[in-house]
Design an enzyme around this catalytic site. Structure first.
Site, PDB file in Angstrom:
ATOM      1  N   VAL A  10      52.802 -12.633  40.171  1.00  0.00           N
ATOM      2  CA  VAL A  10      51.667 -11.995  40.741  1.00  0.00           C
ATOM      3  C   VAL A  10      51.843 -12.056  42.343  1.00  0.00           C
ATOM      4  CG1 VAL A  10      49.197 -11.872  41.264  1.00  0.00           C
ATOM      5  CG2 VAL A  10      50.223 -12.224  38.872  1.00  0.00           C
ATOM      6  N   SER A  83      47.971 -19.417  42.616  1.00  0.00           N
ATOM      7  CA  SER A  83      48.628 -20.715  41.923  1.00  0.00           C
ATOM      8  C   SER A  83      48.056 -20.941  40.720  1.00  0.00           C
ATOM      9  CB  SER A  83      48.483 -21.934  42.756  1.00  0.00           C
ATOM     10  OG  SER A  83      47.051 -22.106  42.994  1.00  0.00           O
ATOM     11  N   LYS A 112      41.521 -18.648  38.446  1.00  0.00           N
ATOM     12  CA  LYS A 112      40.026 -19.188  37.598  1.00  0.00           C
ATOM     13  C   LYS A 112      39.601 -20.467  37.747  1.00  0.00           C
ATOM     14  CE  LYS A 112      42.400 -16.993  34.824  1.00  0.00           C
ATOM     15  NZ  LYS A 112      43.071 -15.939  34.426  1.00  0.00           N
ATOM     16  N   VAL A 133      38.708 -11.999  36.717  1.00  0.00           N
ATOM     17  CA  VAL A 133      38.199 -11.206  35.422  1.00  0.00           C
ATOM     18  C   VAL A 133      38.706 -10.033  35.382  1.00  0.00           C
ATOM     19  CG1 VAL A 133      36.213 -11.187  33.982  1.00  0.00           C
ATOM     20  CG2 VAL A 133      36.372 -12.839  35.958  1.00  0.00           C
ATOM     21  N   THR A 137      40.815  -4.281  36.610  1.00  0.00           N
ATOM     22  CA  THR A 137      39.667  -3.580  36.370  1.00  0.00           C
ATOM     23  C   THR A 137      38.374  -4.103  36.997  1.00  0.00           C
ATOM     24  OG1 THR A 137      40.450  -2.783  34.164  1.00  0.00           O
ATOM     25  CG2 THR A 137      38.219  -2.489  34.508  1.00  0.00           C
ATOM     26  N   GLU A 190      49.530 -17.516  30.051  1.00  0.00           N
ATOM     27  CA  GLU A 190      49.367 -18.203  31.232  1.00  0.00           C
ATOM     28  C   GLU A 190      50.730 -19.411  30.968  1.00  0.00           C
ATOM     29  OE1 GLU A 190      46.926 -18.430  33.435  1.00  0.00           O
ATOM     30  OE2 GLU A 190      46.224 -16.826  32.489  1.00  0.00           O
ATOM     31  N   ASP A 201      41.229 -19.808  29.034  1.00  0.00           N
ATOM     32  CA  ASP A 201      41.060 -18.522  30.034  1.00  0.00           C
ATOM     33  C   ASP A 201      40.022 -17.801  29.531  1.00  0.00           C
ATOM     34  OD1 ASP A 201      42.974 -16.635  31.765  1.00  0.00           O
ATOM     35  OD2 ASP A 201      41.929 -15.484  30.094  1.00  0.00           O
ATOM     36  N   LYS A 205      36.694 -17.117  32.185  1.00  0.00           N
ATOM     37  CA  LYS A 205      36.068 -15.781  32.564  1.00  0.00           C
ATOM     38  C   LYS A 205      34.776 -15.678  32.084  1.00  0.00           C
ATOM     39  CE  LYS A 205      40.807 -13.861  32.336  1.00  0.00           C
ATOM     40  NZ  LYS A 205      41.650 -13.396  31.420  1.00  0.00           N
ATOM     41  N   GLY A 286      48.247  -8.446  34.201  1.00  0.00           N
ATOM     42  CA  GLY A 286      49.587  -7.677  34.532  1.00  0.00           C
ATOM     43  C   GLY A 286      49.675  -7.998  36.025  1.00  0.00           C
TER      44      GLY A 286
HETATM   45  N1  HSE Z   1      46.564 -14.982  30.502  1.00  0.00           N
HETATM   46  C1  HSE Z   1      45.388 -13.949  31.038  1.00  0.00           C
HETATM   47  C2  HSE Z   1      45.281 -12.953  29.836  1.00  0.00           C
HETATM   48  C3  HSE Z   1      46.092 -13.300  32.242  1.00  0.00           C
HETATM   49  O1  HSE Z   1      46.088 -12.981  28.871  1.00  0.00           O
HETATM   50  O2  HSE Z   1      44.351 -12.353  29.789  1.00  0.00           O
HETATM   51  C4  HSE Z   1      45.145 -12.652  33.087  1.00  0.00           C
HETATM   52  O3  HSE Z   1      43.793 -13.278  33.352  1.00  0.00           O
END
Ligand code: HSE
Length: 304
Positions: A10, A83, A112, A133, A137, A190, A201, A205, A286
């Site tokens: 990224v 990071s 996050k 999050v 989008t 991740e 994850d 969120k 992405g």
């Molecule tokens: N590992 C996360 C996912 C990346 O699969 O949504 C984006 O936050």
């Protein structure tokens, strides 16, 4: 001038787009091996050189000069954090934010963990976190536009990699392990895949969503069950009931017609308020999608 903290997939895409799409420059880049800086900002040629440098080796790139974080902070206006998340302590990002914010800099982040662990401390500061999050989008912008509507419930698919895995298993008949490998190759898992497969994850969120809506929710307060294929159409469902409040991430079977039933790396969220039901769908993971949203937040940070 921008300090880029993290130079993986990224981070590199962000650097490319920054030079392609804006007149802004990076004045410092840090990765796991250290950092480099240049007061006047790196030229396009220098950034191209950096993009050819292996991961963790910006210090050896021959670009700029090796720099300590505090010196680099004095050269920049915005810190962009890409990071990897550390859900134990949120470090080293959290200390970086404290230093940057106390020096009057803005922080833009896709990480996050600092928000999931210290939202209250960081809220209302110059912190921009739309990329945390749903990546590409802009759900966070939408949530911020809702008050004084009262949000009652949020349910959705907030993790792109597990949605991709479940789609490959149930739609395309691919074995689970192979689908996990594909998600890794796409760069959407991740670095520690357990964060996706065990739900930390999407739980992080949910914490960010709840707190953005003014409801205090801690990461340990989210009920989590690991992803498991339960039959068609299994999805990793994230639910937030803001009245209780109760938050959970668990595998569930959705009907084909469920409005949040999306495939592959798509995310979908249904927000029920006291006056409306809103559905938002889009790519949730992405490199490019995340980098564009970081760029939008960077421009916002510099405009304020
Ligand atoms: N590992 C996360 C996912 C990346 O699969 O949504 C984006 O936050």
């Amino acid at each position: 001038m921008i300090l880029l903290f993290g130079f993986g997939g990224v981070g590199r895409t962000y650097a490319e787009l920054l030079y392609e799409r804006t007149g802004l420059r990076l004045c410092a880049v840090f990765d796991s091996g250290g950092g480099i800086a240049k007061k006047e900002g790196f030229t396009s040629d220098e950034v191209r050189q950096l993009l050819k440098t292996p991961r963790g080796a910006v210090v050896k790139s021959g670009v700029g000069r090796a720099a300590a974080l505090d010196d680099a902070l004095d050269m920049c206006q915005v810190v962009v954090d890409v990071s990897p998340p550390n859900y134990e302590t949120a470090e080293p990002a959290l200390s970086l934010y404290r230093r940057a914010l106390s020096k009057g800099l803005a922080v833009v982040t896709a990480n996050k963990a600092p928000l999931a662990l210290a939202f209250r401390e960081l809220a209302h500061r110059r912190l921009y976190y739309k990329a945390t999050v749903m990546a590409g989008t802009p759900l966070v912008d939408l949530l911020m536009g809702l008050p004084p509507q009262k949000v009652l419930r949020v349910r959705g698919i907030l993790n792109g990699s597990t949605n991709y895995i479940m789609t490959r298993v149930y739609k395309d008949g691919v074995p689970f392990e192979k689908a996990v490998e594909e998600a890794r190759e796409l760069g959407i898992l991740e670095p520690d895949p357990r964060l996706d497969l065990e739900g930390l994850d999407p739980a992080a969120k949910l914490v960010i969503i709840a707190n953005t809506l003014g409801v205090s929710l801690a990461l340990r307060g989210v009920i989590r069950r690991p992803l498991a294929p339960l039959g068609p159409v299994t999805r990793y469902l994230a639910t937030l009931d803001l009245e209780t409040p109760r938050a959970s991430v668990e595998p569930a079977r959705l009907t084909e017609e469920d409005p949040i039933h999306v495939d592959y790396t798509m995310n979908a969220v249904e927000i029920t308020t006291d006056v409306n039901t809103i559905l938002i769908k889009g790519k949730g993971a992405g490199r490019k999608e995340t980098a564009y949203v970081l760029l939008n937040d960077t421009l916002k940070a510099l405009a304020h």
